[in-house]
Design a protein around this motif. Structure first.
Motif, short mmCIF file in Angstrom:
data_model
loop_
_atom_site.label_atom_id
_atom_site.label_comp_id
_atom_site.label_asym_id
_atom_site.label_seq_id
_atom_site.Cartn_x
_atom_site.Cartn_y
_atom_site.Cartn_z
N UNK A 1 36.84 -3.85 35.80
CA UNK A 1 36.36 -2.72 35.01
C UNK A 1 37.39 -2.42 33.92
N UNK A 2 36.90 -2.30 32.72
CA UNK A 2 37.77 -1.94 31.60
C UNK A 2 37.25 -0.67 30.95
N UNK A 3 38.11 -0.06 30.17
CA UNK A 3 37.71 1.15 29.44
C UNK A 3 38.26 1.09 28.03
N UNK A 4 37.67 1.90 27.16
CA UNK A 4 38.15 1.97 25.79
C UNK A 4 38.28 3.42 25.36
N UNK A 5 39.23 3.64 24.48
CA UNK A 5 39.50 4.97 23.93
C UNK A 5 39.58 4.81 22.42
N UNK A 6 38.77 5.60 21.70
CA UNK A 6 38.72 5.52 20.25
C UNK A 6 39.14 6.87 19.65
N UNK A 7 39.89 6.80 18.57
CA UNK A 7 40.18 8.02 17.81
C UNK A 7 38.95 8.44 17.04
N UNK A 8 38.92 9.68 16.62
CA UNK A 8 37.80 10.19 15.83
C UNK A 8 37.82 9.54 14.45
N UNK A 9 36.65 9.44 13.82
CA UNK A 9 36.52 8.82 12.51
C UNK A 9 37.25 9.63 11.43
N UNK A 10 38.12 8.97 10.70
CA UNK A 10 38.87 9.64 9.62
C UNK A 10 37.94 10.13 8.51
N UNK A 11 36.87 9.39 8.24
CA UNK A 11 35.93 9.76 7.17
C UNK A 11 35.33 11.14 7.40
N UNK A 12 35.13 11.46 8.63
CA UNK A 12 34.52 12.76 8.98
C UNK A 12 35.37 13.94 8.54
N UNK A 13 36.68 13.76 8.52
CA UNK A 13 37.59 14.87 8.24
C UNK A 13 38.25 14.79 6.86
N UNK A 14 38.13 13.66 6.18
CA UNK A 14 38.79 13.46 4.89
C UNK A 14 38.51 14.58 3.88
N UNK A 15 37.27 15.07 3.76
CA UNK A 15 37.01 16.13 2.77
C UNK A 15 37.82 17.41 3.00
N UNK A 16 38.23 17.66 4.21
CA UNK A 16 38.98 18.89 4.50
C UNK A 16 40.31 18.92 3.76
N UNK A 17 40.93 17.77 3.55
CA UNK A 17 42.25 17.72 2.93
C UNK A 17 42.21 18.04 1.45
N UNK A 18 41.01 18.00 0.83
CA UNK A 18 40.86 18.34 -0.58
C UNK A 18 40.62 19.84 -0.78
N UNK A 19 40.37 20.56 0.30
CA UNK A 19 40.09 21.99 0.20
C UNK A 19 41.38 22.79 0.09
#
Length: 156
Positions: A1-19
């Motif tokens: 049995x294996x498992x995977x862990x993924x970080x959240x998508x950067x694209x989803x949050x990128x617009x916040x940094x321009x605010x």
């Protein structure tokens, strides 16, 4: 049995940094600067920001299901980082922290939970996935309660 862990998508949050700060405040988000090398865990890179790095602190729905277990809390994200991907290993943000593991079935209903102390998360994840009824596990920092990462069965 294996498992995977993924970080959240950067694209989803990128617009916040321009605010600007006022626009972030309308979204109940804040621009913050890490004051230490630990304690500001980025949910994209799954690494702690280094002292002096800028992050956005925002409200995040981590378990968006139509059950009583729908869950949301504050998370940090950084700009300019890629979504992390781990297979059968833990991301750096798990190191040195007690982790609460919440195991759900395919319908989003909590089946069981486990508290894993530092160094215990891998064994606890494998033990939880030994139950075929567990579809995924949401990891949270035990002390602050914030979402750390989604852990999924890896069929590879």
């Amino acid at each position: 049995m294996t498992y995977s862990i993924q970080g959240l998508s950067a694209d989803r949050f990128a617009p916040l940094f321009a605010l600007d700060d006022a626009d972030l405040a309308v979204l109940n988000a804040r621009r913050v600067t890490a004051t230490a090398d630990m304690g500001f865990p980025c949910r994209i890179s799954l690494q702690d920001a280094r002292a002096g790095e800028e992050l956005i602190l925002l409200h995040h729905i981590s378990h968006d299901v139509a059950t009583p277990y729908r869950s949301a809390y504050a998370i940090y994200v950084r700009s300019g980082v890629d979504a992390a991907s781990y297979r059968d290993e833990l991301p750096p943000v798990f190191a040195g922290r007690p982790i609460a593991l919440r195991a759900f079935d395919a319908a989003g209903m909590l089946q069981t939970a486990r508290l894993a102390g530092p160094g215990e998360a891998d064994a606890a994840i494998r033990d939880l996935f030994a139950d075929a009824g567990i579809a995924y596990i949401d990891a949270h920092n035990a002390a602050h309660g914030c979402f750390a990462a989604r852990i999924e069965r890896d069929g590879a």
